[in-house]
Design an enzyme around this catalytic site. Structure first.
Site, PDB file in Angstrom:
ATOM      1  CD  GLU A  47      -2.605   1.233   2.644  1.00  0.00           C
ATOM      2  OE1 GLU A  47      -3.768   1.625   2.591  1.00  0.00           O
ATOM      3  OE2 GLU A  47      -2.060   0.851   3.709  1.00  0.00           O
ATOM      4  CE  LYS A 133      -7.279   2.330   3.118  1.00  0.00           C
ATOM      5  NZ  LYS A 133      -6.065   2.398   3.988  1.00  0.00           N
ATOM      6  CB  CYS A 168      -5.048  -1.094   4.364  1.00  0.00           C
ATOM      7  SG  CYS A 168      -4.601  -1.101   6.110  1.00  0.00           S
TER       8      CYS A 168
END
Length: 338
Positions: A47, A133, A168
């Site tokens: 990430e 995200k 995540c």
């Protein structure tokens, strides 16, 4: 006799050159070539790998914090941009697909950055997938913006398998993962900052649980999962900001099979974790439980995903500037930047 595609997957566990997009890109290109030399069809990074996870988030919001925040936004990349163009060339030259987390700067405002997962096609030498995200977690919200839409929730058909990616704690959200499983993902990249604590601090909360959530995704989605953690040691952070640095990120990357079993890892230090896989294992796992197919109940549940791109301002119009006749702008007298 049915022949199932067999191929190799690579989880790249390495520290970027924090806050240096050019040097980080150069290092990523070298690692891409190394993964390709080991026969991988797909190389995955963690990430926000380019140019690094925001190491300063847990620090007090003093002057040093704000300097680091400003540098972080300034060192983010635009998509497409020179850094992503370089990654595309490296992937094409090596003949390998690349999944990599980048910190993407909004080219419209220049003040917002997103935690973005890119999928680069080695055959095309181009970005074929971009997912921002959807919801940063906890202190991440002080530096990353919410992904503006669900247009990046895609499983991309590649010659060897269908590939998807999330970042995540999107793996905690359930619905983004289901949207990808419903598209038949067979190889999923789970990008993480790279920290798997052995135990929670006294009275504290155990997070991020990257192993648990990645294994659960593999088992529920009946797909391979590249659980790719970032690597960050104190010496990797620029010296001027080491006082802001939180605990070391140790990577702890894994490759997980469609039954949720670990087949490679956990990785230690800078390394490229490689595993040979086959879609036969995916087919066998889906035969038992296809959660978006024969194990779904469309008469009871319906999941709707809005995949349309959104924008704050789709068009901006301005009035012309009135200038008295005979006056022309004199740009030679404009001050130079300091």
């Amino acid at each position: 006799m049915t022949r199932f595609p067999a191929f190799r997957l690579a989880a790249v566990q390495a520290a970027p050159v924090f806050l240096d997009p050019a040097a980080s890109t150069e290092k990523a290109c070298r690692l891409i070539r190394e993964a390709a030399a080991r026969g991988a069809a797909l190389a995955a990074f963690g990430e926000a790998w380019l140019p690094g996870f925001p190491f300063f988030l847990g620090a007090p919001m003093d002057e040093a914090f704000w300097r680091a925040s400003a540098e972080y936004i300034a060192s983010a990349v635009e998509v497409p941009g020179p850094e992503t163009d370089r990654l595309c060339r490296a992937a094409c030259e090596a003949g390998i697909d690349v999944a990599i987390g980048v910190v993407e700067r909004d080219p419209r405002t220049l003040g917002t950055v997103w935690c973005t997962a890119l999928l680069i096609g080695g055959r095309e030498g181009a970005i074929i997938g971009r997912h921002r995200k959807l919801k940063p977690t906890h202190r991440e919200r002080t530096i990353w913006g919410d992904g503006p839409d669900g247009s990046g929730l895609r499983a991309h058909q590649r010659p060897y398998a269908r590939v998807s990616a999330l970042s995540c704690y999107e793996h905690m959200m359930l619905l983004p993962g289901y949207a990808l499983v419903a598209q038949g993902t067979q190889v999923h990249v789970a990008g993480w900052p790279g920290w798997e604590p052995a135990e929670a601090p006294r009275g504290g909360y155990l997070w991020p649980r990257q192993t648990l959530l990645s294994r659960a995704f593999a088992a529920q989605g009946a797909c391979y999962v590249l659980c790719v953690g970032g690597l960050r040691r104190r010496e990797d952070v620029p010296e001027r900001f080491r006082g802001l640095c939180g605990p070391d990120m140790t990577g702890d990357s894994l490759i997980i099979d469609p039954r949720g079993e670990v087949i490679a890892g956990p990785a230690e230090g800078e390394t490229i974790l490689v595993a040979g896989v086959s879609l036969e294992a995916v087919a066998a796992a889906k035969a038992v439980c296809d959660v978006a197919g024969h194990y779904a109940r469309p008469d009871v549940f319906e999941v709707r995903v809005d995949g349309q791109p959104l924008a704050v301002a789709s068009a901006v119009t301005t009035q012309g500037v009135h200038r008295p006749e005979g006056i022309r702008p004199n740009r030679d007298k404009l001050p130079e930047p300091i």
